[in-house]
Design a protein around this motif. Structure first.
Motif, PDB file in Angstrom:
ATOM      1  N   ARG A   2       0.677  -1.242  -0.005  1.00 20.94           N
ATOM      2  CA  ARG A   2      -0.080   0.026   0.119  1.00 20.94           C
ATOM      3  C   ARG A   2       0.789   1.182   0.037  1.00 20.94           C
ATOM      4  N   CYS A   5       2.350   2.137  -3.438  1.00 21.13           N
ATOM      5  CA  CYS A   5       1.361   2.394  -4.626  1.00 21.13           C
ATOM      6  C   CYS A   5       0.819   3.731  -4.177  1.00 21.13           C
ATOM      7  N   LYS A  12      -6.046   6.281  -4.247  1.00 25.27           N
ATOM      8  CA  LYS A  12      -5.796   6.475  -5.468  1.00 25.27           C
ATOM      9  C   LYS A  12      -6.895   6.257  -6.430  1.00 25.27           C
TER      10      LYS A  12
END
Length: 54
Positions: A2, A5, A12
């Motif tokens: 996590r 990203c 996101k």
């Protein structure tokens, strides 16, 4: 995973629109030879008038 990203943000977002096909067709039309010609024509005729009015 996590943190790799998202980095600093908390979420996101991925936006895919129903009209993606139309967007792609418009982008191709604007980037065509005629589209570039029309953009140049508009910039030299219409845009200066709007700039003067504002």
């Amino acid at each position: 995973m996590r943190t790799d990203c998202l980095k600093k943000s908390q979420e996101k977002r991925i936006t895919i629109t129903f009209y993606n096909e139309e967007y792609q067709r418009n982008i191709a039309r604007v980037n065509s030879k005629k589209g570039r010609y029309m953009k140049g024509k508009r910039q030299s005729t219409v845009e200066p008038v709007f700039g003067t009015l504002t």
